[in-house]
Design a protein around this motif. Structure first.
Motif, mmCIF file in Angstrom:
data_model
loop_
_atom_site.group_PDB
_atom_site.id
_atom_site.type_symbol
_atom_site.label_atom_id
_atom_site.label_comp_id
_atom_site.label_asym_id
_atom_site.label_seq_id
_atom_site.Cartn_x
_atom_site.Cartn_y
_atom_site.Cartn_z
ATOM 1 N N ASP A 35 0.826 -1.210 0.000
ATOM 2 C CA ASP A 35 0.000 0.000 0.000
ATOM 3 C C ASP A 35 0.860 1.260 0.000
ATOM 4 O O ASP A 35 0.335 2.370 0.022
ATOM 5 C CB ASP A 35 -0.904 0.039 1.240
ATOM 6 C CG ASP A 35 -1.955 -1.063 1.237
ATOM 7 O OD1 ASP A 35 -2.168 -1.674 0.171
ATOM 8 O OD2 ASP A 35 -2.549 -1.308 2.306
ATOM 9 N N ASP A 36 2.180 1.076 0.029
ATOM 10 C CA ASP A 36 3.085 2.207 0.229
ATOM 11 C C ASP A 36 3.064 3.206 -0.920
ATOM 12 O O ASP A 36 3.163 4.412 -0.701
ATOM 13 C CB ASP A 36 4.520 1.722 0.482
ATOM 14 C CG ASP A 36 4.991 0.739 -0.564
ATOM 15 O OD1 ASP A 36 4.382 -0.334 -0.703
ATOM 16 O OD2 ASP A 36 5.986 1.027 -1.254
ATOM 17 N N ASP A 37 2.927 2.728 -2.177
ATOM 18 C CA ASP A 37 2.918 3.661 -3.308
ATOM 19 C C ASP A 37 1.716 4.602 -3.232
ATOM 20 O O ASP A 37 1.839 5.806 -3.482
ATOM 21 C CB ASP A 37 2.895 2.891 -4.637
ATOM 22 C CG ASP A 37 4.202 2.166 -4.913
ATOM 23 O OD1 ASP A 37 5.230 2.544 -4.314
ATOM 24 O OD2 ASP A 37 4.197 1.215 -5.717
ATOM 25 N N ASN A 97 9.851 7.366 0.751
ATOM 26 C CA ASN A 97 9.373 6.017 1.032
ATOM 27 C C ASN A 97 10.575 5.229 1.537
ATOM 28 O O ASN A 97 11.430 4.814 0.760
ATOM 29 C CB ASN A 97 8.786 5.383 -0.232
ATOM 30 C CG ASN A 97 8.227 3.988 0.027
ATOM 31 O OD1 ASN A 97 8.535 3.349 1.037
ATOM 32 N ND2 ASN A 97 7.411 3.497 -0.897
ATOM 33 N N ARG A 98 10.653 5.042 2.844
ATOM 34 C CA ARG A 98 11.824 4.417 3.464
ATOM 35 C C ARG A 98 11.695 2.897 3.558
ATOM 36 O O ARG A 98 12.535 2.239 4.176
ATOM 37 C CB ARG A 98 12.043 5.004 4.867
ATOM 38 C CG ARG A 98 12.289 6.509 4.877
ATOM 39 C CD ARG A 98 12.428 7.041 6.303
ATOM 40 N NE ARG A 98 13.586 6.493 6.976
ATOM 41 C CZ ARG A 98 14.778 7.083 7.034
ATOM 42 N NH1 ARG A 98 14.955 8.267 6.453
ATOM 43 N NH2 ARG A 98 15.778 6.527 7.678
ATOM 44 N N THR A 99 10.659 2.316 2.945
ATOM 45 C CA THR A 99 10.353 0.883 3.007
ATOM 46 C C THR A 99 10.379 0.412 4.469
ATOM 47 O O THR A 99 9.987 1.148 5.364
ATOM 48 C CB THR A 99 11.302 0.066 2.102
ATOM 49 O OG1 THR A 99 12.643 0.105 2.630
ATOM 50 C CG2 THR A 99 11.302 0.603 0.683
ATOM 51 N N PRO A 127 6.007 -2.958 9.055
ATOM 52 C CA PRO A 127 5.473 -1.810 8.295
ATOM 53 C C PRO A 127 6.548 -1.063 7.509
ATOM 54 O O PRO A 127 7.709 -1.000 7.913
ATOM 55 C CB PRO A 127 4.879 -0.915 9.383
ATOM 56 C CG PRO A 127 4.603 -1.823 10.531
ATOM 57 C CD PRO A 127 5.710 -2.836 10.494
ATOM 58 N N TYR A 128 6.118 -0.511 6.386
ATOM 59 C CA TYR A 128 6.921 0.453 5.643
ATOM 60 C C TYR A 128 6.703 1.826 6.271
ATOM 61 O O TYR A 128 5.678 2.065 6.916
ATOM 62 C CB TYR A 128 6.511 0.492 4.178
ATOM 63 C CG TYR A 128 7.146 -0.560 3.303
ATOM 64 C CD1 TYR A 128 7.637 -1.759 3.817
ATOM 65 C CD2 TYR A 128 7.253 -0.351 1.921
ATOM 66 C CE1 TYR A 128 8.212 -2.717 2.995
ATOM 67 C CE2 TYR A 128 7.826 -1.297 1.099
ATOM 68 C CZ TYR A 128 8.302 -2.477 1.636
ATOM 69 O OH TYR A 128 8.876 -3.424 0.821
ATOM 70 N N VAL A 129 7.645 2.726 6.067
ATOM 71 C CA VAL A 129 7.546 4.078 6.599
ATOM 72 C C VAL A 129 7.521 5.095 5.456
ATOM 73 O O VAL A 129 8.417 5.105 4.610
ATOM 74 C CB VAL A 129 8.721 4.398 7.551
ATOM 75 C CG1 VAL A 129 8.725 5.877 7.932
ATOM 76 C CG2 VAL A 129 8.647 3.545 8.808
ATOM 77 N N ILE A 130 6.479 5.918 5.443
ATOM 78 C CA ILE A 130 6.452 7.098 4.579
ATOM 79 C C ILE A 130 6.826 8.275 5.468
ATOM 80 O O ILE A 130 6.151 8.548 6.468
ATOM 81 C CB ILE A 130 5.069 7.328 3.942
ATOM 82 C CG1 ILE A 130 4.578 6.069 3.227
ATOM 83 C CG2 ILE A 130 5.109 8.532 3.003
ATOM 84 C CD1 ILE A 130 5.478 5.587 2.107
ATOM 85 N N GLU A 131 7.892 8.950 5.123
ATOM 86 C CA GLU A 131 8.406 10.035 5.959
ATOM 87 C C GLU A 131 8.239 11.374 5.248
ATOM 88 O O GLU A 131 8.511 11.499 4.055
ATOM 89 C CB GLU A 131 9.890 9.806 6.248
ATOM 90 C CG GLU A 131 10.545 10.945 7.028
ATOM 91 C CD GLU A 131 12.052 10.795 7.104
ATOM 92 O OE1 GLU A 131 12.559 10.558 8.210
ATOM 93 O OE2 GLU A 131 12.721 10.907 6.053
#
Length: 264
Positions: A35-37, A97-99, A127-131
């Protein structure tokens, strides 16, 4: 959001664009891999809109995507928000997007599982991280640089800070036209009414009215309220708009709602 004071060996220059210490506001937003994109695009849009809502001109803002030679080794994607300063396009916020790099490394070296468990499906994942990372000092400089204007009015150069009224430090200035005939007393009451309603107002009775207007233009005050002879007789005041220079008559008891309406 977190606010951090960061030390750096940056060479100071371009006023406060580069400083040895700076304030940075960061957010880490945790998302499910896959869902990160979608969430990355969401936060790009949200952060750009946030700056537009400050009143920054859209044509002065742009995204810069990091190329392969710029992208950090842990990042899947990264975009900078840039502003066109007088000294060129410069970055003042980054979205990354730091995955799962951050939590994955914590998990690896701590020996503690940092997986999220989705209760309905019992699915486990790191979890992935959106920063988002914004330079507070640089954003302040963006606001000031974007608001600064010089224009000619009646053969004279007028300097003004045309910042969004919502973030202008002083919302209104109150002037008695002259220091007699009860005008200062009415003006002082108007200022007190504004301040008691959480509208920061400045009182000024020094010098010609035109000079008082110019002083307020330079510090970004959106509205100047003048108490004159009509105010004494009919209970109305003149409100002058900083940007359009238009003046309207408003009943003194309607000044607070008039300003609140324009502040949204």
């Amino acid at each position: 959001w977190s606010s951090d004071v960061c030390s750096s060996d940056l060479t100071p220059g371009n006023f406060i664009f580069r400083t040895r210490e700076f304030e940075q506001a960061e957010m880490q937003f945790f998302v499910k891999p896959g869902d990160d994109d979608e969430w990355f695009e969401h936060w790009m849009d949200e952060r750009m809109q946030w700056h537009k809502d400050l009143g920054i001109r859209e044509e002065k803002l742009r995204f810069h995507q990091h190329g392969p030679d710029e992208l950090a080794h842990y990042a899947k994607d990264a975009h900078d928000i840039e502003y066109e300063f007088p000294f060129g396009w410069k970055e003042f916020e980054g979205i990354h997007n730091r995955t799962d790099f951050d939590l994955g490394r914590h998990q690896e070296y701590s020996g503690k599982r940092l997986e999220y468990i989705d209760a309905p499906t019992n699915e486990r994942f790191v979890p992935y991280v959106i920063e988002t990372s914004m330079g507070v000092d640089r954003t302040t400089l963006v606001v000031l640089a974007d608001a600064y204007r010089e224009e000619e009015v009646d053969g004279e150069t007028r300097v003004l800070l045309a910042m969004n009224p919502q973030i202008a430090p002083i919302k209104a200035a109150v002037f008695p036209l002259v220091k007699k005939d009860g005008m200062p007393e009415i003006a002082e009451k108007v200022q007190a009414d504004l301040r008691s309603n959480a509208i920061n107002a400045f009182y000024d009775q020094s010098g010609a009215i035109g000079r008082r207007y110019r002083r307020q233009d330079e510090i970004g005050t959106p509205w100047c309220i003048t108490v004159d002879g009509e105010s004494v007789e009919q209970g109305t005041v003149t409100i002058r708009d900083r940007d359009t220079l238009e003046q309207v008559r408003v009943s003194a008891d309607q000044i607070v709602p008039w300003i609140r309406e324009r502040l949204g």
